[in-house]
Scaffold this motif. Structure first.
Motif, PDB file in Angstrom:
ATOM      1  N   HIS A   3      -1.470  -6.891 -41.792  1.00 34.42           N
ATOM      2  CA  HIS A   3      -2.139  -7.954 -42.546  1.00 34.42           C
ATOM      3  C   HIS A   3      -2.888  -7.450 -43.781  1.00 34.42           C
ATOM      4  CE1 HIS A   3      -1.836  -9.814 -38.478  1.00 34.42           C
ATOM      5  NE2 HIS A   3      -1.417 -10.820 -39.211  1.00 34.42           N
ATOM      6  N   PHE A   4      -2.825  -6.173 -44.060  1.00 36.69           N
ATOM      7  CA  PHE A   4      -3.616  -5.600 -45.156  1.00 36.69           C
ATOM      8  C   PHE A   4      -2.731  -4.818 -46.112  1.00 36.69           C
ATOM      9  CE2 PHE A   4      -6.459  -6.231 -41.613  1.00 36.69           C
ATOM     10  CZ  PHE A   4      -7.588  -6.764 -42.202  1.00 36.69           C
ATOM     11  N   TYR A   5      -3.205  -4.698 -47.339  1.00 35.27           N
ATOM     12  CA  TYR A   5      -2.528  -3.926 -48.378  1.00 35.27           C
ATOM     13  C   TYR A   5      -3.509  -2.911 -48.944  1.00 35.27           C
ATOM     14  CZ  TYR A   5       0.730  -7.811 -48.142  1.00 35.27           C
ATOM     15  OH  TYR A   5       1.610  -8.748 -47.699  1.00 35.27           O
ATOM     16  N   PHE A   6      -3.003  -1.741 -49.306  1.00 35.16           N
ATOM     17  CA  PHE A   6      -3.870  -0.722 -49.890  1.00 35.16           C
ATOM     18  C   PHE A   6      -4.589  -1.256 -51.123  1.00 35.16           C
ATOM     19  CE2 PHE A   6      -1.086   2.265 -47.521  1.00 35.16           C
ATOM     20  CZ  PHE A   6      -2.079   2.940 -46.821  1.00 35.16           C
ATOM     21  N   ILE A  47      -9.423  -6.785 -35.345  1.00 34.05           N
ATOM     22  CA  ILE A  47     -10.299  -7.922 -35.663  1.00 34.05           C
ATOM     23  C   ILE A  47      -9.441  -9.091 -36.145  1.00 34.05           C
ATOM     24  CG2 ILE A  47     -12.128  -8.787 -37.164  1.00 34.05           C
ATOM     25  CD1 ILE A  47     -13.107  -5.827 -37.348  1.00 34.05           C
ATOM     26  N   ARG A  48      -8.523  -8.802 -37.048  1.00 31.38           N
ATOM     27  CA  ARG A  48      -7.647  -9.848 -37.605  1.00 31.38           C
ATOM     28  C   ARG A  48      -6.853 -10.522 -36.495  1.00 31.38           C
ATOM     29  NH1 ARG A  48      -4.554 -13.307 -38.758  1.00 31.38           N
ATOM     30  NH2 ARG A  48      -3.702 -13.806 -40.799  1.00 31.38           N
ATOM     31  N   ASP A  49      -6.357  -9.746 -35.543  1.00 27.71           N
ATOM     32  CA  ASP A  49      -5.625 -10.317 -34.414  1.00 27.71           C
ATOM     33  C   ASP A  49      -6.517 -11.203 -33.552  1.00 27.71           C
ATOM     34  OD1 ASP A  49      -3.291  -9.073 -35.227  1.00 27.71           O
ATOM     35  OD2 ASP A  49      -3.498  -7.388 -33.831  1.00 27.71           O
ATOM     36  N   MET A  50      -7.792 -10.831 -33.430  1.00 26.59           N
ATOM     37  CA  MET A  50      -8.726 -11.595 -32.617  1.00 26.59           C
ATOM     38  C   MET A  50      -9.111 -12.907 -33.303  1.00 26.59           C
ATOM     39  SD  MET A  50     -12.276 -12.417 -32.013  1.00 26.59           S
ATOM     40  CE  MET A  50     -13.268 -11.289 -32.933  1.00 26.59           C
ATOM     41  N   VAL A  51      -9.379 -12.878 -34.607  1.00 26.12           N
ATOM     42  CA  VAL A  51      -9.863 -14.080 -35.299  1.00 26.12           C
ATOM     43  C   VAL A  51      -8.731 -15.003 -35.772  1.00 26.12           C
ATOM     44  CG1 VAL A  51     -12.021 -12.983 -36.016  1.00 26.12           C
ATOM     45  CG2 VAL A  51     -10.053 -12.955 -37.583  1.00 26.12           C
ATOM     46  N   CYS A  52      -7.528 -14.466 -35.913  1.00 25.58           N
ATOM     47  CA  CYS A  52      -6.357 -15.247 -36.343  1.00 25.58           C
ATOM     48  C   CYS A  52      -6.571 -15.965 -37.674  1.00 25.58           C
ATOM     49  CB  CYS A  52      -5.953 -16.259 -35.270  1.00 25.58           C
ATOM     50  SG  CYS A  52      -5.488 -15.496 -33.716  1.00 25.58           S
ATOM     51  N   THR A  53      -7.312 -15.344 -38.563  1.00 30.69           N
ATOM     52  CA  THR A  53      -7.549 -15.886 -39.901  1.00 30.69           C
ATOM     53  C   THR A  53      -7.805 -14.712 -40.848  1.00 30.69           C
ATOM     54  OG1 THR A  53      -8.738 -17.623 -41.100  1.00 30.69           O
ATOM     55  CG2 THR A  53     -10.050 -16.242 -39.652  1.00 30.69           C
ATOM     56  N   PRO A  54      -7.589 -14.894 -42.141  1.00 33.85           N
ATOM     57  CA  PRO A  54      -7.734 -13.757 -43.060  1.00 33.85           C
ATOM     58  C   PRO A  54      -9.112 -13.112 -43.070  1.00 33.85           C
ATOM     59  CG  PRO A  54      -6.530 -15.516 -44.118  1.00 33.85           C
ATOM     60  CD  PRO A  54      -7.044 -16.071 -42.815  1.00 33.85           C
ATOM     61  N   ILE A  55      -9.089 -11.797 -43.225  1.00 35.98           N
ATOM     62  CA  ILE A  55     -10.290 -10.994 -43.417  1.00 35.98           C
ATOM     63  C   ILE A  55     -10.308 -10.613 -44.893  1.00 35.98           C
ATOM     64  CG2 ILE A  55     -11.342  -8.753 -42.938  1.00 35.98           C
ATOM     65  CD1 ILE A  55     -10.291  -9.026 -40.084  1.00 35.98           C
ATOM     66  N   ILE A  56     -11.428 -10.860 -45.546  1.00 34.99           N
ATOM     67  CA  ILE A  56     -11.555 -10.596 -46.975  1.00 34.99           C
ATOM     68  C   ILE A  56     -12.350  -9.311 -47.181  1.00 34.99           C
ATOM     69  CG2 ILE A  56     -12.270 -11.525 -49.211  1.00 34.99           C
ATOM     70  CD1 ILE A  56     -10.170 -13.270 -47.591  1.00 34.99           C
ATOM     71  N   LEU A  80     -14.600   8.051 -49.205  1.00 34.65           N
ATOM     72  CA  LEU A  80     -13.571   8.763 -48.451  1.00 34.65           C
ATOM     73  C   LEU A  80     -12.473   7.827 -47.949  1.00 34.65           C
ATOM     74  CD1 LEU A  80     -16.003  10.930 -46.286  1.00 34.65           C
ATOM     75  CD2 LEU A  80     -14.810  11.619 -48.376  1.00 34.65           C
ATOM     76  N   GLY A  81     -12.659   6.536 -48.164  1.00 34.53           N
ATOM     77  CA  GLY A  81     -11.702   5.557 -47.644  1.00 34.53           C
ATOM     78  C   GLY A  81     -11.913   5.240 -46.174  1.00 34.53           C
ATOM     79  N   CYS A  82     -13.051   5.636 -45.638  1.00 36.34           N
ATOM     80  CA  CYS A  82     -13.337   5.441 -44.210  1.00 36.34           C
ATOM     81  C   CYS A  82     -14.093   4.148 -43.921  1.00 36.34           C
ATOM     82  CB  CYS A  82     -14.171   6.604 -43.679  1.00 36.34           C
ATOM     83  SG  CYS A  82     -13.322   8.183 -43.659  1.00 36.34           S
ATOM     84  N   ALA A  83     -14.535   3.416 -44.954  1.00 38.06           N
ATOM     85  CA  ALA A  83     -15.392   2.250 -44.744  1.00 38.06           C
ATOM     86  C   ALA A  83     -14.905   1.045 -45.531  1.00 38.06           C
ATOM     87  CB  ALA A  83     -16.831   2.581 -45.148  1.00 38.06           C
ATOM     88  N   ALA A  84     -15.238  -0.111 -45.005  1.00 36.84           N
ATOM     89  CA  ALA A  84     -14.962  -1.370 -45.707  1.00 36.84           C
ATOM     90  C   ALA A  84     -16.062  -2.369 -45.378  1.00 36.84           C
ATOM     91  CB  ALA A  84     -13.609  -1.933 -45.303  1.00 36.84           C
ATOM     92  N   ASP A  85     -16.374  -3.200 -46.353  1.00 36.79           N
ATOM     93  CA  ASP A  85     -17.253  -4.347 -46.160  1.00 36.79           C
ATOM     94  C   ASP A  85     -16.344  -5.575 -46.198  1.00 36.79           C
ATOM     95  OD1 ASP A  85     -19.213  -2.417 -46.400  1.00 36.79           O
ATOM     96  OD2 ASP A  85     -19.844  -3.037 -48.394  1.00 36.79           O
ATOM     97  N   PHE A  86     -16.592  -6.526 -45.312  1.00 35.92           N
ATOM     98  CA  PHE A  86     -15.702  -7.680 -45.231  1.00 35.92           C
ATOM     99  C   PHE A  86     -16.408  -8.897 -44.678  1.00 35.92           C
ATOM    100  CE2 PHE A  86     -15.544  -6.004 -40.947  1.00 35.92           C
ATOM    101  CZ  PHE A  86     -15.443  -7.142 -40.146  1.00 35.92           C
ATOM    102  N   TYR A  87     -15.757 -10.029 -44.863  1.00 38.81           N
ATOM    103  CA  TYR A  87     -16.130 -11.253 -44.158  1.00 38.81           C
ATOM    104  C   TYR A  87     -14.843 -11.923 -43.684  1.00 38.81           C
ATOM    105  CZ  TYR A  87     -14.992 -13.887 -48.432  1.00 38.81           C
ATOM    106  OH  TYR A  87     -14.345 -14.417 -49.508  1.00 38.81           O
ATOM    107  N   VAL A  88     -14.995 -12.808 -42.731  1.00 42.20           N
ATOM    108  CA  VAL A  88     -13.844 -13.546 -42.214  1.00 42.20           C
ATOM    109  C   VAL A  88     -13.832 -14.908 -42.903  1.00 42.20           C
ATOM    110  CG1 VAL A  88     -12.720 -14.510 -40.172  1.00 42.20           C
ATOM    111  CG2 VAL A  88     -13.970 -12.341 -40.002  1.00 42.20           C
ATOM    112  N   ASP A  89     -12.705 -15.240 -43.495  1.00 38.90           N
ATOM    113  CA  ASP A  89     -12.562 -16.478 -44.245  1.00 38.90           C
ATOM    114  C   ASP A  89     -12.990 -17.681 -43.408  1.00 38.90           C
ATOM    115  OD1 ASP A  89     -11.854 -17.907 -46.555  1.00 38.90           O
ATOM    116  OD2 ASP A  89      -9.852 -18.320 -45.760  1.00 38.90           O
ATOM    117  N   GLY A  90     -13.974 -18.424 -43.913  1.00 39.84           N
ATOM    118  CA  GLY A  90     -14.435 -19.639 -43.245  1.00 39.84           C
ATOM    119  C   GLY A  90     -15.466 -19.438 -42.149  1.00 39.84           C
ATOM    120  N   TYR A  91     -15.894 -18.209 -41.899  1.00 38.76           N
ATOM    121  CA  TYR A  91     -16.845 -17.946 -40.822  1.00 38.76           C
ATOM    122  C   TYR A  91     -18.290 -18.052 -41.313  1.00 38.76           C
ATOM    123  CZ  TYR A  91     -13.763 -16.452 -37.027  1.00 38.76           C
ATOM    124  OH  TYR A  91     -12.850 -16.417 -36.001  1.00 38.76           O
ATOM    125  N   ASP A  92     -19.106 -18.778 -40.537  1.00 33.60           N
ATOM    126  CA  ASP A  92     -20.535 -18.871 -40.836  1.00 33.60           C
ATOM    127  C   ASP A  92     -21.244 -17.673 -40.188  1.00 33.60           C
ATOM    128  OD1 ASP A  92     -21.006 -19.407 -38.072  1.00 33.60           O
ATOM    129  OD2 ASP A  92     -21.024 -21.561 -38.387  1.00 33.60           O
TER     130      ASP A  92
END
Length: 138
Positions: A3-6, A47-56, A80-92
């Protein structure tokens, strides 16, 4: 990486605004790409498999120059490419807190931080060296 692209990890509006090429130098590129893949495979895809909606992804890889501009830690795992900040689309915030708890209770990670005001989660994964450090930053 189902579900992700570099490109999601290198994209940065701050880098574009400041005319910064947000990519690792050639000597580090292979390791950064491997680290991103490990983060995706071990944390973000589950996480993406659990929420079944896009992760931004709001912040993935950061070049040292970009990291300095955004005020990142001098030893930021983003560089280092070891971290990401994200939210789940539509999640409060309550739903994001549940994602935070899912990661904490279920997945292997190095650092996990939830920022309720921004409604964003920071997560990192370091192969064979995960500290399982987690907290909420007000």
């Amino acid at each position: 990486m189902k579900h992700f692209y570099f490109s999601e990890f290198f994209n940065s509006s701050t880098a574009a605004k400041n005319d910064i090429k947000n990519e690792p130098i050639s000597d580090e590129r292979g390791r950064v790409m491997l680290n991103i893949k490990l983060l995706v495979d071990n944390v973000l895809e589950p996480i993406r498999d659990m929420v079944c909606t896009p992760i931004i992804i709001t912040s993935g890889y950061r070049s040292p120059q970009l990291n300095k501009i955004v005020g990142g830690a001098v030893n930021s795992q983003h560089m280092l490419g070891c971290a990401a900040d994200f939210y789940v689309d539509g999640y409060d915030p309550l739903m994001m807190y549940k994602v935070f708890m899912y990661i904490f209770n279920t997945l292997e990670f190095d650092q996990l931080i939830y920022y309720p005001i921004k409604n964003i989660i920071h997560v990192s994964y370091v192969e064979n060296r995960n500290r399982h450090e987690a907290f909420i930053k007000k």
